[in-house]
Design an enzyme around this catalytic site. Structure first.
Site, PDB file in Angstrom:
ATOM      1  N   ARG A 139       0.832  -1.207   0.000  1.00  0.00           N
ATOM      2  CA  ARG A 139       0.000   0.000   0.000  1.00  0.00           C
ATOM      3  C   ARG A 139       0.867   1.258   0.000  1.00  0.00           C
ATOM      4  NH1 ARG A 139      -3.141   2.775   3.631  1.00  0.00           N
ATOM      5  NH2 ARG A 139      -2.252   1.606   5.366  1.00  0.00           N
ATOM      6  N   LYS A 140       2.158   1.110  -0.280  1.00  0.00           N
ATOM      7  CA  LYS A 140       3.055   2.261  -0.373  1.00  0.00           C
ATOM      8  C   LYS A 140       2.916   2.869  -1.768  1.00  0.00           C
ATOM      9  CE  LYS A 140       6.333   0.504   3.045  1.00  0.00           C
ATOM     10  NZ  LYS A 140       7.696  -0.005   3.306  1.00  0.00           N
ATOM     11  N   THR A 141       1.762   3.481  -1.985  1.00  0.00           N
ATOM     12  CA  THR A 141       1.431   4.053  -3.276  1.00  0.00           C
ATOM     13  C   THR A 141       1.320   5.567  -3.169  1.00  0.00           C
ATOM     14  OG1 THR A 141      -0.902   3.646  -2.768  1.00  0.00           O
ATOM     15  CG2 THR A 141       0.223   1.995  -4.108  1.00  0.00           C
ATOM     16  N   THR A 278       6.606   0.131  -6.074  1.00  0.00           N
ATOM     17  CA  THR A 278       6.074   1.461  -6.368  1.00  0.00           C
ATOM     18  C   THR A 278       6.979   2.590  -5.888  1.00  0.00           C
ATOM     19  OG1 THR A 278       4.733   1.200  -4.362  1.00  0.00           O
ATOM     20  CG2 THR A 278       3.627   0.855  -6.469  1.00  0.00           C
TER      21      THR A 278
END
Length: 292
Positions: A139-141, A278
């Site tokens: 979820r490191k977006t 990402t």
């Protein structure tokens, strides 16, 4: 692997494109006045090696400004310009409208293709290592850009992991510290998540993993282990709980890169997640040139 990746997208994604166009053109397009409305054709070139990803977003940008796009390469195609450039699409429409959508469309395509390219490389590394588990993102977006980055993972052949905080419960160190123990955190999570949502717990040791599993966790994430200790712990945990008829998934995470990935691809590990899929990912270089 599906070829119609567009089917993955929510029907509302066009609203995001609309808002980005509004951000880029809040009032007058002064440059558009210069070029006018003469019908032109622009060629999209790929100038660095990578995977083409993001076609639906690129198409939607130009649809909204009144242009058409025709592609010569499929979504997910691998391109290697070999130091030159490869034509991958043409955009047709009034000159000012081509330029209206140019930068937004290129920004989206470059980023999405960069994520897809890294995802594809990681998947190939896993295949070469005979790794049977899942290669996943995190979820490191980028805020506001998550859909496109997660879409790039799909095109590249990786798993998107959880899309958002509502998709799965992940209890990390701050959750544990705030509730006092892993058992307390898992119990509280299960009370609201019900039976249908999986619970994953970040663990720093085998003892923490055992506590999480005993409390009812479905997945344990072994975070920031060395490759050797990660593999040993994963096998130990799975074998120990298998004797009690408990099936648990083990995820490896924490600073794993393309270079170190093969060291983590052992038989006890079910998922390897990469923040690097990402974060700081290089973009694929595209340009759009109007014919003279």
């Amino acid at each position: 692997m599906p070829t119609d990746f567009t089917a993955l997208l929510p029907p509302t994604f066009h609203r995001t494109i609309e808002s980005w166009l509004a951000e880029d053109i809040p009032s007058f397009d002064y440059g558009g006045y210069v070029v006018g409305n003469e019908e032109k054709t622009a060629t999209l070139y790929c100038k660095s090696p990578g995977i083409v990803a993001g076609r639906p977003f690129f198409d939607e940008v130009f649809r909204q400004v009144g242009c058409t796009v025709s592609w010569t390469h499929e979504e997910g195609a691998e391109i290697d310009p070999l130091g030159g450039k490869v034509a991958v699409a043409e955009v047709c429409g009034p000159a000012r409208k081509i330029l209206l959508g140019e930068r937004l469309a290129l920004n989206i395509l470059a980023r999405c293709s960069g994520v897809a390219s890294r995802a594809r490389r990681l998947r190939k590394i896993a295949d070469a290592s005979n790794f049977q588990g899942v290669v996943a993102g995190t979820r490191k977006t980028t805020p506001g850009f998550r859909l496109i980055e997660k879409y790039g993972m799909e095109v590249g052949g990786a798993d998107t992991h959880r899309m958002d905080l509502s998709t799965m419960v992940m209890l990390k160190d701050n959750h544990i510290w705030a509730t006092g123990s892993i058992a307390n955190a898992v119990k509280a999570a299960r009370s609201v998540a019900g039976f249908s949502i999986k619970i994953e717990v970040e663990c720093q040791s085998e003892a923490e993993a055992d506590e999480a599993i005993e409390a009812g966790a479905d997945i344990v994430m072994l975070d920031n282990f060395t490759p050797e200790s990660m593999q040993a712990a994963a096998v130990s945990i799975k074998e120990r709980w298998a004797k009690l008829s408990r099936v648990v998934l083990v995820e490896a995470s924490g600073g794993i890169t393309e270079e170190t990935a093969p060291l983590y691809m052992g038989r006890g590990i079910d998922i390897i997640s990469f923040g690097a899929m990402t974060q700081s990912v290089p973009h694929v270089d595209f340009s759009l040139k109007i014919a003279h």
